[in-house]
Design an enzyme around this catalytic site. Structure first.
Site, PDB file in Angstrom:
ATOM      1  CG  ASP A  47      -2.058   0.965   1.121  1.00 35.93           C
ATOM      2  OD1 ASP A  47      -2.398   1.372  -0.016  1.00 35.93           O
ATOM      3  OD2 ASP A  47      -2.615   1.348   2.166  1.00 35.93           O
ATOM      4  CG  HIS A  84      -0.504   1.788  -9.236  1.00 39.86           C
ATOM      5  ND1 HIS A  84      -0.653   1.528  -7.890  1.00 39.86           N
ATOM      6  CD2 HIS A  84      -1.614   2.495  -9.598  1.00 39.86           C
ATOM      7  CE1 HIS A  84      -1.804   2.043  -7.463  1.00 39.86           C
ATOM      8  NE2 HIS A  84      -2.399   2.648  -8.476  1.00 39.86           N
ATOM      9  CG  LEU A 131       9.544 -17.047  -3.738  1.00 33.98           C
ATOM     10  CD1 LEU A 131       9.496 -17.106  -2.208  1.00 33.98           C
ATOM     11  CD2 LEU A 131      10.023 -15.659  -4.178  1.00 33.98           C
TER      12      LEU A 131
HETATM   13  C1  IPE Z   1      -5.456  -2.728  -0.204  1.00 35.15           C
HETATM   14  O1  IPE Z   1      -5.120  -1.381  -0.320  1.00 35.15           O
HETATM   15  C2  IPE Z   1      -5.418  -3.381  -1.546  1.00 35.15           C
HETATM   16  C3  IPE Z   1      -4.110  -3.532  -2.175  1.00 35.15           C
HETATM   17  C4  IPE Z   1      -2.967  -3.179  -1.661  1.00 35.15           C
HETATM   18  C5  IPE Z   1      -4.134  -4.140  -3.462  1.00 35.15           C
HETATM   19  P1  IPE Z   1      -6.224  -0.240  -0.447  1.00 35.15           P
HETATM   20  O2  IPE Z   1      -5.473   1.032  -0.554  1.00 35.15           O
HETATM   21  O3  IPE Z   1      -7.169  -0.540  -1.549  1.00 35.15           O
HETATM   22  O4  IPE Z   1      -6.994  -0.344   0.930  1.00 35.15           O
HETATM   23  P2  IPE Z   1      -7.942   0.700   1.659  1.00 35.15           P
HETATM   24  O5  IPE Z   1      -8.974   1.097   0.658  1.00 35.15           O
HETATM   25  O6  IPE Z   1      -7.100   1.872   2.050  1.00 35.15           O
HETATM   26  O7  IPE Z   1      -8.476  -0.028   2.843  1.00 35.15           O
HETATM   27  C1  IPE Z   2      -1.768   0.147  -3.264  1.00 35.05           C
HETATM   28  O1  IPE Z   2      -1.452   1.483  -3.304  1.00 35.05           O
HETATM   29  C2  IPE Z   2      -1.922  -0.461  -4.634  1.00 35.05           C
HETATM   30  C3  IPE Z   2      -3.304  -0.788  -5.028  1.00 35.05           C
HETATM   31  C4  IPE Z   2      -4.351  -0.678  -4.254  1.00 35.05           C
HETATM   32  C5  IPE Z   2      -3.493  -1.245  -6.372  1.00 35.05           C
HETATM   33  P1  IPE Z   2      -2.597   2.579  -3.302  1.00 35.05           P
HETATM   34  O2  IPE Z   2      -2.945   2.902  -4.723  1.00 35.05           O
HETATM   35  O3  IPE Z   2      -3.729   2.161  -2.449  1.00 35.05           O
HETATM   36  O4  IPE Z   2      -1.852   3.820  -2.663  1.00 35.05           O
HETATM   37  P2  IPE Z   2      -2.468   4.884  -1.646  1.00 35.05           P
HETATM   38  O5  IPE Z   2      -2.957   4.114  -0.448  1.00 35.05           O
HETATM   39  O6  IPE Z   2      -3.562   5.588  -2.370  1.00 35.05           O
HETATM   40  O7  IPE Z   2      -1.312   5.763  -1.336  1.00 35.05           O
HETATM   41 MG    MG Z   3      -4.127   2.427  -0.466  1.00 31.57          MG
END
Ligand code: IPE
Ligand code: IPE
Ligand code: MG
Length: 239
Positions: free
Chosen positions: A13, A30, A124
């Site tokens: 995240d 990403h 792995l």
């Molecule tokens: C969880 O992250 C999903 C992934 C890392 C793929 P999110 O950014 O979507 O989670 P919330 O919405 O903050 O809970």
């Molecule tokens: C996690 O990073 C990746 C996915 C959910 C695909 P985020 O895109 O949720 O990044 P933040 O939380 O908005 O910074």
């Molecule tokens: Mg996020």
């Protein structure tokens, strides 16, 4: 040397915030996150982690802006085309875990191809959770058991879940500072040790992974027992 967890799971995240802080579009975060993931896979292989499971796209991420979703789909398609040689070189077997029915036919072929190409690797096991949710997984497992007329027990549910091919995670890491599961591995994380890092995923380097493993090494995993019982059985193992 620290005890190395057999199975590490990661909620990757913070990509969006990483990009926004740099005045870049979210998808640039990403892309940078994919570089981090490549390095993390390599590091896990090197230090003897046997299973790595990452959360790449959740069932709920469909609620994001269309532009970000298509950027993520393009990134996955590009990665499928490019990353297999490295996985082969490093002995990594990839599995995609999640509901594929919402993905394009071309994407489904790409996933199956990467899985088949790496099926002979065993250093792995690398599970990429894409269009995955813990609730989806439990529901699909229950539906499968009902169709087969099987009894509902912890063992049958375990075997019907999408991660039946690996043991439960020992260490679950979430980057980006949030302290929640966001529908990741709801069943399998029952006894995982949790590690939360404030680093945004694109910044999560080998040192940060080592720190998480060090933190894990300091935990006492009791699985419901008392500390004295754990110490006794650890002593017996050594003797
Ligand atoms: C969880 O992250 C999903 C992934 C890392 C793929 P999110 O950014 O979507 O989670 P919330 O919405 O903050 O809970
Ligand atoms: C996690 O990073 C990746 C996915 C959910 C695909 P985020 O895109 O949720 O990044 P933040 O939380 O908005 O910074
Ligand atoms: Mg996020």
């Amino acid at each position: 040397m620290n005890e190395i967890p057999h199975h590490i799971a990661i909620v990757m995240d913070g990509n969006g915030r990483w990009a926004t802080r740099r005045f870049l579009p979210r998808v640039a975060g990403h892309k940078s996150g994919l570089d981090t993931l490549r390095a993390c896979v390599r590091r896990c292989g090197e230090i003897g982690v046997r299973v790595l499971t990452v959360f790449a796209f959740s069932s709920e991420n469909w609620n994001r802006p269309a532009e970000e979703i298509s950027g993520l789909m393009e990134l996955l398609a590009m990665a499928l085309g490019r990353e297999v040689p490295q996985l082969m070189a490093e002995g990594v077997r990839i599995h995609f875990v999640g509901d594929r029915s919402a993905l394009s036919g071309k994407m489904r072929v790409g996933l199956a191809h990467a899985e088949a190409a790496t099926a002979g690797n065993s250093r792995l096991i690398f599970n990429v959770c894409f269009n995955y949710g813990g609730r989806w997984d439990m529901a699909q497992a229950a539906a499968r058991l009902a169709r087969a007329g099987e009894p509902i027990t912890e063992q049958t549910i375990d075997r019907a879940l999408a991660l039946a091919h690996v043991p439960d995670p020992d260490l679950l890491i979430r980057t980006g500072g949030e302290k929640r599961l966001s529908n990741f591995l709801l069943w399998q994380a029952a006894y995982a040790e949790l590690h939360f890092s404030d680093k945004l995923w694109p910044e999560f380097d080998a040192a940060a992974l080592d720190e998480a493993i060090k933190d894990y090494g300091q935990r006492e995993r009791r699985f419901g027992k008392t500390s004295a019982q754990v110490a006794l059985s650890a002593g017996k193992k050594v003797a």
